[in-house]
Each structure stands twice: as C-alpha cells, then as structure tokens.
Scaffold this motif. Structure first.
Motif: not given
Length: 440
Positions: A160-163, A200-209, A274-281
C-alpha cells in the motif's frame, strides 16, 4: 493483490477449509507429490490482474505460447475474477476438479495450506525453480504458516501507498502529503470542502477493510491473533485501532459518507475524477491511467504512521505484504511440467515483463534491478515491502478472519455514514461478535 477482492471470502465455510484435495489436476489422491501421467499439458488458473479478463488473456497468451515453444507443454489458461477465485479454489480442493497450477492471493496461503491440497515448497522443489534465496524474504514470509514449508511461490509483489492528486493539493494550498495520521486529519480538513473530500475508502469491501485495520492494529502495537493462534479481535488496542480508522469518516469527516457503500474500486474513479484528493491503495498507477489520468497527475508517498514516527517495522508498519503467489496442486498429473512452468513464470525476464505490465514489484531480487522499477511509485512500494510491511496473520483461519472482521468494519462505516455514533463500546461490540463467529 492487484485488485482488492470484493468480499471474495464471504462464502467460505469451515467445511471447505477443512477439506483436502482428492484428485486435482487429474492426479490421484494416493500420488502424494503428484504424478507425470499427462506430461504434455497443464491447466492454469490466473487471477485477474489487469483492467479486465480480456486484458489478462492478451498479456498471458503470448507468454504461455513462449513456454510451450520452449518445453512442448501446452498450457490451458483460465483467468478467474477475484470475486470467484477463492471459492473456486476451495471447491476444487473438495471435489478434486481443479487446475495443475494456480494463482492465489498471498493472504490465503495459510488457509489453503491447511487443506493439504497444495504442493509444499521444500528445498527440493525450490531448487527445481532456481532456489529459495532468489526471492525477497518478506514475500516468502506471506507464502505459508511459520515453521512450515511455504505453500506457494511469490509471483507479483505489492504494498500500500498513499496516492495524492497534485492539482487538488495545489488548489487547497497544501504543499506535501501527510506523513502522520495527525497530519492526515489536519491536511484532510483543508481538502474536504466544496463537495470534494480528502481521502477515499472502500467501506463495503471486506478485504480492503482488513488490510487497513491490520495496519492500524500494528501501529497500535496489537495483533488480531495471539501467539497460540487464538483470535483476540476485541483487545483494547485493536478496538482503538479500528475506531481510529472508521473515525476518519465518523469524527474527522475527511472521508465521504457515500464511501461506506464502495466495494468495487469506486474510490479510484473518484480520485481520477478529482472528487477525492488521496487514496490508500496497492499499485494503483495502471488503474489511474485506465480512468484517464496521465503520468505526473498524481504523487506517491508512504502510508502515514503515528505522530513522531517514520515508516519501519513494529508500530511504524504501514502496509500489509500484498501480492499474488503461485501454487501447485499437490496431486497434479504433470508435476515436472508444473515445476517448469513456475520456474518460467518466476524467471528473471518473465518477472520483469509481467510486473512492468501490471505495475507491481517483482518478488525476485534480480528482476528488481530493471530501471522500470525505479519509477517514483514503484520505489515507494519496493521500499515499503523491504522495510515497513508485515504479512497478514499466517493462520489457518485467515479467510474467516477477513470475513468476520471485514464485516465488522463495514457495519461500523455504515453507522458512521448514517450518523449513528461510533464509540469505543460499539466498536468493541462489533469485534467481540466477530471473534465469537470464529468459534462457531
């Protein structure tokens, strides 16, 4: 893994996890280490690494043809979506109808190892593919339970990195990405305005959680299983860790409430739009380009750590060891061919080609020297894997853990999105429930 699995483990049952292989790949249950009764063919289940299945077929097809020309062995390819892959594998261990060689998410290694279906990678088998020492130690560490021969061989490595979106940062007057969670919150509040959000987050994605909860747990000095392998989900430190993550939406309000419903990489689309400035991915560059972004539109930094810390092991762990492993069913009917195929796929040149294509990092040390892996984003991922990533718990119940705790985090995000209080007590209750499910 390349694409975060959208609750692939939800249908896993204890019965399937306890099953052992009977005749996978056309071998026999008595064959132990497999046979060579079908030396001219192999079946291979590949995971969906590219934008879609057709893209993977286009990438892998020429490589499999190359292998056939070199060895005379024809490989029948099936690219399996992540949403189906684990259940397909578990069904194969129970029914005896499966491939010779397959890709597995590295977090599944111990669970699948416990079925007894996979070929153990002892010294002899590693020697057949060039030696265990060719692989990065952290990648081998996520290939099976501690103290046992690995159940698989690393194929693609990720972390994972912070984009961050450079244009959005510039418009908000933010000059650098946050390095700590305190900075994440303060920076996030500057970015969360005018219908746009910081993270950003993927709140309903069990693995990402699970991936995020695991990192926060490590940073709190906690673990989800004790030394004996017993679940301790609702320990005070784990409760604090999960609450800190969910509070990014519930209290800090830097994640949009709608992200509670995301489970199919929608946060990447929001980032690209351009709706979200950062994502952990994990290894996100290919997905950004597929969504219309260009090189230079985004920057990459390590995932934040606690205040005063810098990325490293222990409480400054900032990623799980992500990636794809390659396994062989123990009773394959082309054992020699399967070993040759794994050797081919993990050879230096194939590792360079495939990992370049998929935007991942080669787990083979020699392949990492290629200049293509010196790009900014891959440098961050490579350094994270080398210094500050840790494998998810290598226990037989890992798949059940992903489902139980991943669901608890999903429900907490749903509470946050609905405006219901996310308290220490409510987090503990969810984690206690998840822990009880593990013993049922």
């Amino acid at each position: 893994m390349r694409r975060t699995r959208a609750a692939a483990t939800a249908a896993v049952t204890a019965t399937l996890l306890a099953a052992t292989a009977t005749a996978c790949g056309g071998g026999t249950a008595d064959s132990g280490g497999g046979s060579n009764t079908a030396p001219k063919e192999l079946t291979y289940w590949a995971s969906n690494q590219g934008p879609d299945i057709a893209a993977d077929q286009a990438v892998l097809g020429p490589e499999l043809k190359k292998f056939e020309q070199q060895t005379g062995i024809k490989v029948k390819l099936e690219v399996v979506p992540w949403s189906d892959l684990l259940n397909r594998i578990l069904a194969a261990t129970a029914s005896g109808q499966g491939p010779d060689v397959l890709n597995i998410g590295n977090t599944w290694s111990s669970s699948l190892q416990a079925t007894g279906a996979l070929l153990p990678w002892d010294a002899k088998n590693f020697d057949a593919i060039g030696g265990k020492e060719r692989f990065v130690a952290s990648a081998i560490g996520s290939a099976g339970a501690v103290g046992q021969d690995p159940a698989a061989v690393p194929l693609y490595s990720m972390a994972y990195a912070l984009y961050y979106n450079k244009k959005m940062f510039q418009e908000a007057g933010v000059d650098k990405p946050p390095a700590t969670w305190d900075e994440m919150v303060s920076t996030g509040r500057k970015l969360s305005k005018d219908g746009k959000w910081a993270l950003g987050a993927e709140g309903s994605n069990l693995s990402n959680n699970i991936h995020q909860a695991f990192v926060f747990s490590q940073q709190h000095g906690a673990a989800f299983f004790d030394a004996a392998g017993k679940p301790v989900f609702d320990s005070p430190a784990n409760v604090d860790a999960v609450k800190q993550y969910v509070d990014l939406m519930a209290k800090d309000k830097i994640i949009a409430p709608g992200n509670a419903e995301y489970d199919k990489n929608q946060s990447l689309q929001d980032f690209a739009n351009g709706k979200t400035a950062m994502v952990l991915w994990q290894s996100a560059a290919t997905s950004f380009k597929a969504n219309g972004m260009k090189d230079g539109d985004w920057g990459v930094a390590p995932v934040p750590v606690p205040a005063g810390g810098t990325p490293g092991s222990g409480t400054n762990t900032n990623s799980m060891v992500a990636g794809i492993n390659m396994a062989v069913f123990k009773n394959t009917d082309n054992l020699d061919g399967a070993l040759k195929f794994v050797k081919f796929m993990t050879g230096d040149e194939e590792q360079k080609l495939l990992n370049k294509t998929y935007g991942s990092v080669p787990p083979v040390k020699a392949a990492q020297s290629d200049p293509a892996f010196a790009a900014d984003d891959l440098t961050v991922l490579r350094e994270t894997l080398a210094t500050s990533a840790a494998p998810l718990p290598q226990v037989p119940q890992e798949s059940q853990f992903e489902t139980a705790v991943g669901t608890a985090v999903k429900e907490l995000f749903a509470d946050a999105a609905a405006g219901r209080p996310v308290t220490t007590e409510s987090v503990k209750a969810k984690l206690t429930k998840a822990q009880q499910q593990m013993s049922n």
